[in-house]
Scaffold this active site. Structure first.
Site: not given
Ligand code: PLP
Length: 503
Positions: A121
């Site tokens: 993120k």
């Molecule tokens: C948010 C997240 C995901 C999923 O990503 P999306 O964009 O919501 O599909 C997978 N792994 C981790 C560690 C995340 O923080």
């Protein structure tokens, strides 16, 4: 918000709502708004083409980011966009490469967790606050921006950390109080920023996300807060300002492989993404649509395998039990960003898309047409059970000494299944979405079952012994930090929490 003149509109990339064809905004306006008033998501009216990949392979991360993002955010001046990029991808990342790759177990793991909160993120949330503040200035916004965020665990801290003490903004994060890992929770409740509010919700992520979306589009509430000088926006991947920066690292990964001679010019690669809200893999789809040579997009789910079923049957059905797994950031049954894909494969048709989304809301399911399904041929859906996820962590470690987190392991296991079923040995990049330190208990107990009883923080040092990877600053920080946020509420209390914080 000011809208441009006709001739101005003609010359810019515009963003349309997936539910109303009459709404068209410039990039900066779409970033400020986050979610369209009709509940739809903003999508680019056309997909720009990538320039020469051999030229991009000579660029560093920041230059690549500028090249990829500029045509999407073309109402930003070069200067404005460059400043945002410079402020985002700096020493906050613990490596100059920003997103390094590691070859292990027959695939390239693209490590997207070298930012401040050690999950992918950070790749987008390091830049979103800068894009938003710049957008506010460009549009002469005279209101304070209130970021409303629902989190399945990682977005929360990454958004808090991006917006903490940023002038002209406030941020409120809602997380499922029993649905995140202990490290994820500690990261959020120890947040020091003066403009932050963190609330544990008695419900799961889908409940949080739906309630936040409802709050977001509630007319009366919006009127009341506007009078007080506030305006809502979003840091979730429903915001186009999150999605566009996520396209960058796929182009970056491809061009590194090209530069290092691992692939030839024009050669296609597969991309495997551990998926929850469908934001990360949608960014990979946009990269492919821009001309990045991609063969398959492998969508990996955990036991909440609603997307696996969708890709294999053409029916999206959320009517099932919500399962808490060791990959909590993927514990999602309503993948918001899938709406953008549905809109595109339906021929950019807002009415068709609205009807399906209405069915999802009312009946919890919808079915796409055979011609829409045909357009999904570049996707393959796979899933990994809890057991398979643990086994992948263990086998990869034993084979290569490389330790991955639970989310990445879901992707690794899903890719192994894809590869053995298809026999496809195309060079493959797996999005590695979190540092194993964020999920120490699950990771260590997968490798050494005898330690299953210990708690997360106690296992940090053990994980260091196993992986020999330096303990990230994000972990050191929470070990002794004070808990500053203790607020909890029920699903129906979310709107009141928001209004209370804005008193
Ligand atoms: C948010 C997240 C995901 C999923 O990503 P999306 O964009 O919501 O599909 C997978 N792994 C981790 C560690 C995340 O923080």
């Amino acid at each position: 918000m000011r809208t441009g003149f006709f001739c101005d509109i003609m010359s810019h990339m515009l963003y349309k709502s997936t539910r109303d064809g009459n709404i068209r905004l410039k990039a900066s306006e779409a970033i400020l708004k986050g979610l369209s008033d009709d509940g739809g998501l903003f999508v680019p009216e056309s997909i720009p083409e990538l320039g020469s990949l051999s030229e991009i392979s000579e660029m560093d991360y920041k230059e690549t980011a500028f090249t990829v993002m500029k045509p999407f955010l073309d109402d930003f001046t070069d200067e404005e966009l460059k400043t945002c990029i410079d402020r985002a991808y700096d020493e906050k990342f613990d490596t100059k490469e920003i997103a390094p790759m590691r070859y292990a177990g027959g695939a390239y793991y693209l490590e997207l967790f070298h930012g401040k909160t050690i999950a992918f993120k950070d790749m987008a949330l390091s830049i979103l606050p800068h894009l938003m503040i710049t957008s506010a200035k460009k549009n002469d916004l005279d209101k304070e921006i209130v970021i409303l965020t629902a989190t399945s665990g990682d977005t929360g801290k990454a958004a808090l950390s991006g917006f903490a003490d940023v002038e002209g903004t406030r941020i409120i994060v809602f997380y499922p109080k029993d649905g995140v890992s202990p490290v994820q929770k500690l990261q959020m409740v120890t947040e020091k920023g003066k403009n932050t509010h963190v609330v544990g919700v008695d419900g799961n992520f889908d409940d949080c996300q739906s309630a936040v979306k409802k709050t977001f589009t509630d007319r009366d509430l919006n009127e009341r807060i506007h009078k007080k000088g506030y305006i809502f926006s979003s840091a979730n991947s429903i915001n186009i300002g999150r999605l566009v920066p996520q396209i960058v690292y796929y182009v970056y990964a491809y061009t590194r492989l090209l530069k290092d001679g691992k692939i030839k010019a024009g050669e296609k690669i597969n991309i495997t993404v551990p998926t929850g809200n469908f934001g990360n893999i949608l960014a990979a789809y946009y990269a492919k649509s821009m001309g990045l040579p991609v063969n398959k997009l492998i969508c990996a789910s955990n036991e909440n395998k609603v997307l696996f079923d969708f890709f294999n049957s053409g029916t999206y059905d959320r009517n099932r039990k919500f399962i808490l797994t060791s990959s909590p950031s993927m514990d999602i049954l309503i993948s918001s960003n899938l709406e953008r894909l549905i809109y595109h494969i339906g021929g950019d048709d807002p009415e068709k898309n609205s009807a399906l989304m209405e069915a999802l809301k009312k009946e919890g399911r919808y079915e796409i047409t055979p011609s829409m399904r045909e357009k999904l041929s570049c996707f393959s859906g796979y899933f990994a059970s809890e057991e398979e996820t643990g086994e992948k962590i263990k086998s990869l470690f034993e084979e290569s000494g490389y330790v991955i987190d639970t989310h990445t392991a879901v992707a690794g296991a899903a890719y192994d299944k894809y590869r053995s079923e298809s026999g496809d040995d195309t060079v493959t990049v797996i999005a590695s979405t979190a540092s194993p330190y964020k999920f120490a208990k699950s990771v260590v107990s997968a490798i050494d079952g005898s330690l299953a009883g210990e708690d997360d923080l106690k296992l940090i040092d053990r994980l260091f012994d196993i992986s020999k990877v330096k303990i990230p600053a994000a972990i050191e920080e929470i070990r002794n930090a004070d808990i500053l946020h203790r607020t909890e509420c029920g699903i129906n209390g979310i709107m009141d929490e928001v209004e209370g914080f804005l008193k």
